[in-house]
Design a protein around this motif. Structure first.
Motif, short mmCIF file in Angstrom:
data_model
loop_
_atom_site.label_atom_id
_atom_site.label_comp_id
_atom_site.label_asym_id
_atom_site.label_seq_id
_atom_site.Cartn_x
_atom_site.Cartn_y
_atom_site.Cartn_z
N ASP A 80 -16.35 -73.72 -85.37
CA ASP A 80 -17.03 -73.90 -86.66
C ASP A 80 -18.41 -74.52 -86.46
N ARG A 81 -18.48 -75.60 -85.66
CA ARG A 81 -19.77 -76.28 -85.42
C ARG A 81 -20.73 -75.37 -84.67
N TYR A 82 -20.21 -74.65 -83.68
CA TYR A 82 -21.07 -73.76 -82.90
C TYR A 82 -21.64 -72.64 -83.75
N ASN A 83 -20.82 -72.06 -84.61
CA ASN A 83 -21.30 -70.97 -85.46
C ASN A 83 -22.32 -71.46 -86.48
N TYR B 269 -15.46 -81.48 -79.54
CA TYR B 269 -14.22 -80.88 -80.07
C TYR B 269 -13.62 -79.88 -79.07
N LEU B 270 -14.47 -79.14 -78.41
CA LEU B 270 -13.97 -78.21 -77.38
C LEU B 270 -13.26 -78.98 -76.27
N THR B 271 -13.87 -80.07 -75.83
CA THR B 271 -13.31 -80.86 -74.73
C THR B 271 -11.95 -81.46 -75.09
N ARG C 195 -17.53 -70.10 -74.45
CA ARG C 195 -16.60 -71.03 -73.80
C ARG C 195 -15.31 -71.19 -74.62
N VAL C 196 -15.43 -71.24 -75.95
CA VAL C 196 -14.24 -71.33 -76.79
C VAL C 196 -13.36 -70.10 -76.60
N TYR C 197 -14.00 -68.91 -76.62
CA TYR C 197 -13.24 -67.68 -76.42
C TYR C 197 -12.57 -67.67 -75.05
N GLY D 281 -35.47 -68.55 -85.01
CA GLY D 281 -36.01 -67.81 -83.87
C GLY D 281 -36.11 -68.67 -82.63
N ASP D 282 -35.24 -69.67 -82.52
CA ASP D 282 -35.25 -70.61 -81.40
C ASP D 282 -34.37 -70.05 -80.27
N LEU D 283 -35.01 -69.34 -79.34
CA LEU D 283 -34.27 -68.66 -78.28
C LEU D 283 -33.54 -69.64 -77.35
N SER D 284 -34.21 -70.74 -77.06
CA SER D 284 -33.60 -71.72 -76.15
C SER D 284 -32.29 -72.25 -76.72
N SER D 285 -32.29 -72.60 -77.99
CA SER D 285 -31.07 -73.10 -78.62
C SER D 285 -30.03 -72.00 -78.81
N GLU D 286 -30.50 -70.76 -78.97
CA GLU D 286 -29.57 -69.65 -79.11
C GLU D 286 -28.74 -69.48 -77.83
N ILE D 287 -29.38 -69.74 -76.67
CA ILE D 287 -28.65 -69.69 -75.40
C ILE D 287 -27.47 -70.65 -75.44
N SER D 288 -27.75 -71.89 -75.87
CA SER D 288 -26.69 -72.91 -75.93
C SER D 288 -25.55 -72.48 -76.84
N CYS D 289 -25.91 -72.00 -78.02
CA CYS D 289 -24.87 -71.62 -78.99
C CYS D 289 -23.99 -70.49 -78.46
N LYS D 290 -24.61 -69.45 -77.91
CA LYS D 290 -23.83 -68.32 -77.42
C LYS D 290 -22.96 -68.72 -76.24
N ASN D 291 -23.51 -69.56 -75.38
CA ASN D 291 -22.72 -70.06 -74.25
C ASN D 291 -21.51 -70.85 -74.75
#
Length: 803
Positions: free
Chosen positions: A449-452, A438-440, A476-478, A462-472
């Motif tokens: 919405d999907r990212y949040n 959707y971003l693309t 990117r949307v911002y 508590g999945d830190l690795s996936s949290e990196i992806s979400c915050k990134n």
């Protein structure tokens, strides 16, 4: 003239180079353990044996030919899927027979020299156990863990207390002297290489090791051996920053029995001899940045120690007294032993492993082939969870190659599966992937919405690795929405997590994204700083996709500095990589960037050719943002060439897309460009309509500078129509905005325009007053062409009023 690097044969004898009177530190790598009787398998041999266990047979050779298949990467993926406890390293327990090099190092330690090793094996410890009397064995001190490095940071003090330290800089699975488990110290994976680094020091060793490293190297001769220098992630960069060394001697292993000693020195007025090897470049860099002597010795390391160094360092210890074959036990080959440890690896898991490895190394053709086979196998065996995995893999591959429809379809199928399995972690992955599509395609609200949704899940888990992806992704949307502070906040939060978990691949991505933010804020030095660190990571990881992006971004900075040749060089490098990867979207972007350089150089036809090629590619892919950019660029060239109808056609097409995706900023700018063509064609009513619409857009977005520009054009149209009252009102509104923004050029133009209206109305004193205000500002700005025009108007008014 600046110093150049000169390579010349070392003129003195070997004894003067290796005099025992000096203080020596030996830094040794895997190469020292391969000679008999140790016979340690090489990293390449270990990887090959592991692949024979964990990869489908038909894919092993396809992986081995990939140049950037690092030992650490293969081990990381194997640990993730098959061997969490790194059981394969237990093989080192069988290797107990030191070779001559280990005994040489052991005797160097007992005579007050220091030894640092990157090896995980225990062969130096075994050699010390042989050399020292049994009641001194307890004094052997392997320095392995973080706690060890803090306690034993001063090797001189340790030796003075009659202990024998061995600094294992990449850790070890256990301390064989004390029996302590030290598995946490191991640096065997890419993640381990990325953990616990200081900010901005991805390639340096961990901060807690630095005091020990300083003390081990300070005012000493460093002798490096068993180490290629070609793929070292932290040692090479660490050696680059050691001004406190007295001298560096690097022993490069050669099968040739001949010994060549080369002095790499700084000499003025000399032509620098080329050395294309990575080791040569590393040594040249070290020589350039430091003031100590750098020596390269090309030789057979084992023979060199046996025939030359032993007699220099250990003249009173005959080689005949060294027992190299104490044990007669038969040691299994690693390739045989590993098969007895791991049996019956599920075939589906093998395809998961290789598809990830191929994808990580950006061999997309092989990644797709493996994922397709894995998907078929998962369907045949009714392995629903694995089916979701392969659907996501295929989605990522389709996304990179620009088939967004197919990618979205695969991601949504995976989401349905994970929802049916109540796999919350899998659902978060699916949502992230769907959001990226959707971003693309420019549907930002759906993407956010999907990212949040995904972020909420991973924070709960508590999945830190996936949290990196979400915050990134949220960042990117911002960023796309020009909300830079919010984007930067997300990226910086994510990068802290990458440093915690050691995820270098995503750290590189985030460094790049931060670089982009600083570029957007016109902080170019900070931007380049982040880009360069990211490029270093991508280069060492063999991440061609990352290199492509970073080369483009660095090229853009050169473009800003108007260093067009360097910018063009970077863009062409990135274009070559895009073609190699088969990434059409990135190829289009590279072509667009090359076009922008040609345009800046005044080569309009070449620029137009590149823009049209980029648009043709993007027309098949469907990224609306990029289509707007390419259409705008083509329209701009047509406009410059006075081909106004074609220019307007391109701008209108781009405007329609901006309307569809709700990109208000681009909509406003395109309206002004269309309005500008309408003015040229003297269609003032249509132009007025476009500029008024753009004013509303810019007002909504808070883009006051653009609003002022549009208002100025509206005033110009009213002036042309002789509606001087409205023209004056608009120009005065424009002046108010420019004064609030502190835009001197805008203010000067506004006074000039107001003065023109008063002049036409016959209000000469008011006209004169505004002209003089305008003249004063233009004079301060050094705008000679405007000064001359205004002076003529002022003189004309003076004539009219009789002065």
């Amino acid at each position: 003239m600046t110093d150049e690097i000169h390579f010349e044969e070392y003129g003195e004898d070997l004894e003067s180079l290796f005099t025992p009177k000096r203080n020596y530190t030996f830094l040794v790598g895997a190469g020292i353990s391969m000679d008999p009787p140790a016979n340690m398998p090489s990293a390449r041999q270990i990887v090959k044996s592991l692949l024979e266990i964990f990869a489908p047979l038909e894919e092993i050779d396809n992986l081995l030919v990939l140049e950037m298949l690092r030992f650490e990467l293969a081990v990381e993926k194997i640990q993730d899927i098959f061997d969490e406890e790194l059981k394969f390293l237990d093989y080192l327990e069988y290797i107990t027979e030191p070779n001559l090099i280990h005994f040489f190092l052991t005797n160097a330690i007992t005579r007050g020299n220091y030894v640092v090793t990157t090896n995980f094996d225990y062969l130096i410890e075994h050699a010390l156990l042989r050399v020292l009397d049994k009641h001194w064995h307890q004094d052997i001190t392997p320095v392995i863990s973080k706690e060890d490095y803090i306690i034993y940071q001063d090797p001189k003090t340790i030796l003075a207390s009659n202990k024998y330290p061995i600094y294992k800089i990449h850790g070890s699975k256990r301390n064989i002297i004390t029996g302590r488990d030290t598995k946490e110290s191991l640096i065997t994976t890419i993640s381990a290489l990325g953990k616990d680094r200081a900010e901005g020091e991805t390639f340096a060793i961990e901060p807690y090791k630095k005091p020990a490293i300083f003390n081990l190297m300070n005012k000493r001769t460093l002798v490096v051996m068993g180490y290629s220098g070609s793929d070292d992630f932290d040692i090479g960069p660490t050696l680059k920053e050691m001004p406190f060394l007295n001298r560096l001697i690097w022993i490069e292993h050669s099968q040739d029995s001949k010994t060549e000693i080369i002095n790499i020195s700084k000499k003025k007025e000399m032509f620098s001899q080329e050395n294309s090897s990575k080791l040569g470049k590393l040594l040249v860099y070290i020589c350039t940045k430091n003031n100590f002597e750098v020596i390269l010795i090309k030789t057979n390391t084992y023979d060199f120690i046996q025939k030359r160094l032993w007699n220099i360092f250990l003249p009173f210890l005959p080689l005949s007294e060294v027992n190299l074959f104490e044990s007669e036990k038969e040691i299994p080959k690693f390739s045989e032993w590993i098969h007895s440890i791991f049996k019956d690896t599920p075939t589906t898991q093998k395809y998961k492993f290789v598809s990830q490895l191929f994808y990580y190394l950006k061999d997309l053709k092989s990644a797709k082939r493996s994922s397709d086979k894995g998907l078929v196998l998962a369907e045949e065996t009714n392995d629903i969870a694995s089916k979701s995995f392969f659907l996501n893999m295929l989605g990522m591959i389709y996304q990179i190659t620009g088939d967004y429809k197919e990618a979205l379809m695969n991601y949504e199928k995976a989401l349905l599966i994970d929802e049916s399995l109540n796999d919350i972690a899998g659902k978060s992955t699916d949502l992230n992937n769907i959001g990226s599509i959707y971003l693309t395609i420019g549907e930002y609200d759906k993407a956010l919405d999907r990212y949040n949704q995904a972020l909420e899940i991973v924070e709960r888990l508590g999945d830190l690795s996936s949290e990196i992806s979400c915050k990134n992704n949220i960042g990117r949307v911002y960023e796309v929405r020009n909300e830079f502070d919010l984007a930067l906040k997300c990226y910086l939060e994510a990068i802290k997590i990458t440093e915690e978990v050691g995820d270098l691949n995503r750290k590189a991505t985030l460094l790049n994204n931060i670089g982009m933010i600083y570029k957007a804020k016109n902080e170019y030095n900070k931007s380049i700083e982040y880009y360069k660190e990211s490029l270093q990571i991508s280069d060492l990881l063999g991440d061609l996709y990352g290199k492509l992006i970073l080369l483009n971004n660095i090229g853009r900075v050169y473009d800003e500095y108007e260093d067009f040749e360097k910018a063009l060089e970077k863009y062409h490098e990135s274009l070559d990589i895009a073609e190699q990867l088969g990434d059409l979207s990135k190829k289009a972007g590279c072509l667009n960037n090359i076009g922008s350089i040609y345009l800046a150089q005044g080569k309009q036809n070449l620029a137009l050719e590149k823009y049209q090629e980029a648009l043709t590619i993007e027309g098949n892919l469907g990224d609306p943002l990029m289509k707007i950019i390419y259409l705008n660029n083509i329209g701009m060239i047509f406009n410059d060439q006075a081909n106004h109808n074609l220019a307007k056609e391109k701008y209108v097409e781009a405007l329609n897309i901006a309307n569809e995706i709700g990109d208000m900023s681009k909509k406003g700018l395109l309206l002004t460009k269309i309005g500008g063509i309408d003015m040229i064609q003297e269609d003032y009513l249509t132009a007025l309509e476009k500029y008024k619409e753009s004013v509303l857009v810019f007002e909504t977005k808070g883009e006051l500078s653009n609003k002022a520009a549009s208002l100025s054009n509206i005033g110009r149209i009213y002036e042309i129509q002789n509606n001087l009252y409205e023209a004056l009102r608009i120009y005065e509104e424009t002046l108010q905005i420019d004064q609030n923004l502190g835009e001197p050029m805008g203010i000067a133009n506004d006074f000039y325009n107001i003065g023109k209206v008063y002049n036409k109305q016959g209000e000469y004193r008011k006209a004169l007053q505004n002209y003089e205000e305008s003249l004063k500002i233009f004079a301060q700005l050094g705008q000679k062409q405007h000064i001359e025009v205004l002076q003529n108007y002022i003189n004309e008014i003076h004539r009219k009023i009789g002065k």
